[in-house]
Design a protein around this motif. Sequence first.
Motif, PDB file in Angstrom:
ATOM      1  N   THR A 103     -13.033  12.480  61.018  1.00  0.00           N
ATOM      2  CA  THR A 103     -13.314  12.762  62.419  1.00  0.00           C
ATOM      3  C   THR A 103     -13.681  14.231  62.597  1.00  0.00           C
ATOM      4  N   ASP A 141     -17.599  11.660  61.764  1.00  0.00           N
ATOM      5  CA  ASP A 141     -17.419  10.760  62.899  1.00  0.00           C
ATOM      6  C   ASP A 141     -17.454  11.585  64.195  1.00  0.00           C
ATOM      7  N   HIS A 173     -17.916  11.884  68.454  1.00  0.00           N
ATOM      8  CA  HIS A 173     -17.872  11.274  69.784  1.00  0.00           C
ATOM      9  C   HIS A 173     -18.116  12.352  70.841  1.00  0.00           C
ATOM     10  N   ASN A 206     -22.216   7.109  68.662  1.00  0.00           N
ATOM     11  CA  ASN A 206     -22.634   6.107  69.639  1.00  0.00           C
ATOM     12  C   ASN A 206     -23.509   6.859  70.622  1.00  0.00           C
ATOM     13  N   ASN A 209     -22.474   7.497  74.231  1.00  0.00           N
ATOM     14  CA  ASN A 209     -21.472   8.443  74.724  1.00  0.00           C
ATOM     15  C   ASN A 209     -21.778   9.889  74.335  1.00  0.00           C
ATOM     16  N   SER A 216     -16.601   0.044  74.467  1.00  0.00           N
ATOM     17  CA  SER A 216     -17.354   1.164  75.043  1.00  0.00           C
ATOM     18  C   SER A 216     -18.772   0.773  75.435  1.00  0.00           C
TER      19      SER A 216
END
Length: 359
Positions: free
Chosen positions: A56, A80, A82, A102, A105, A134
């Motif tokens: 992450t 990763d 976000h 994604n 987002n 999501s």
Amino acid sequence: MLREQTKEVAIGSVVIGGKNPIAIQSMTNTHTEDIDQTIAQILRLEAAGCEIVRCTVPTKEAAQALKEIKKQIHIPLVADIHFDYKMACLAIENGADKIRINPGNIGSKEKVYKVVKAAKERNIPIRIGVNSGSLEKTILEKNGGVTAEGIVESAMTQVKLIEDMGYDNLVVSIKSSDVLMCIQAHELLANQCPYPLHVGITEAGTLLSGNIKSAFGIGTILYQGIGNTIRVSLTGDPVEEIKSAKILLRTLKLRKDGIEIVSCPTCGRTKIDLISLAGQVENMVQNYDLNLKVAVMGCVVNGPGEAKEADLGIAGGDGEGLLIKKGEIIKKVKEQDLLKALKEELDKLVLMQSTTPHL
């Protein structure tokens, strides 16, 4: 689209898609900023058989840590991401072999384009990850909630967005904690998506429930010829994910590497401590690079027959047992010596393998 028909994508030294083997992935649960702990965990994952690892990257410090982490590991490193496109760009600058985003987002198209531009400059694959939890509001309203069709629509919308930006070095994943919905979504997506698919059941749960859900969900998807890389998501030590993934792929005959263990469930006829013995055998064989089947059986009813079908086997009696190799009884040994006898035979096979010339 069957797995062998998908586009090939190189993630560092590992290529997925096409006729390449299904790659096993996991994700660290350390704070990526803690470089030493993250490296230590990745090295443990490597030893277990992990082929691609994801970390992450929620902060600038985490993104910058990737550079040092990469120097000390031996498998491709995925970032990763976000919400913050800047973290994606920074992760790419610091050597990420792939990024997972994604686009929905990340924000505006301009922000997504900046990520795509950075990836394109270094030819770094982008994994488009869409989860059932999501989905865009418009898709939820259109479908009356979360549906397999909505998951696929969201994924293909994001794929087209990046394709329209002139980039097709893509991997796609669609995940749900609803196993049946996840299977259905993959069946729908496989007919529309030319890119390699990353398969998994998200938020699958603990070692027990997570393994059952993943075995059924991932197994069903792979059995249909869909999927190019997998992660068995479990709440716990990520090394357990690798163990489960290897067993799953061997069960489906999609991998031949490693020792397959078969053991009986025990019953009132069992005269030895088979439960403990089977666990010891399972742990012991993790250290062997051999492609064979080992049987650990507990009684004289099914034991000898089942053990004879394996490459090696031990079958228990009353305080003693048989060592069986390729259907032939090698010797009878005391119960406390069964594990030792099996290990000696495995060691002999390793020695033979190392001294056999490769033609």
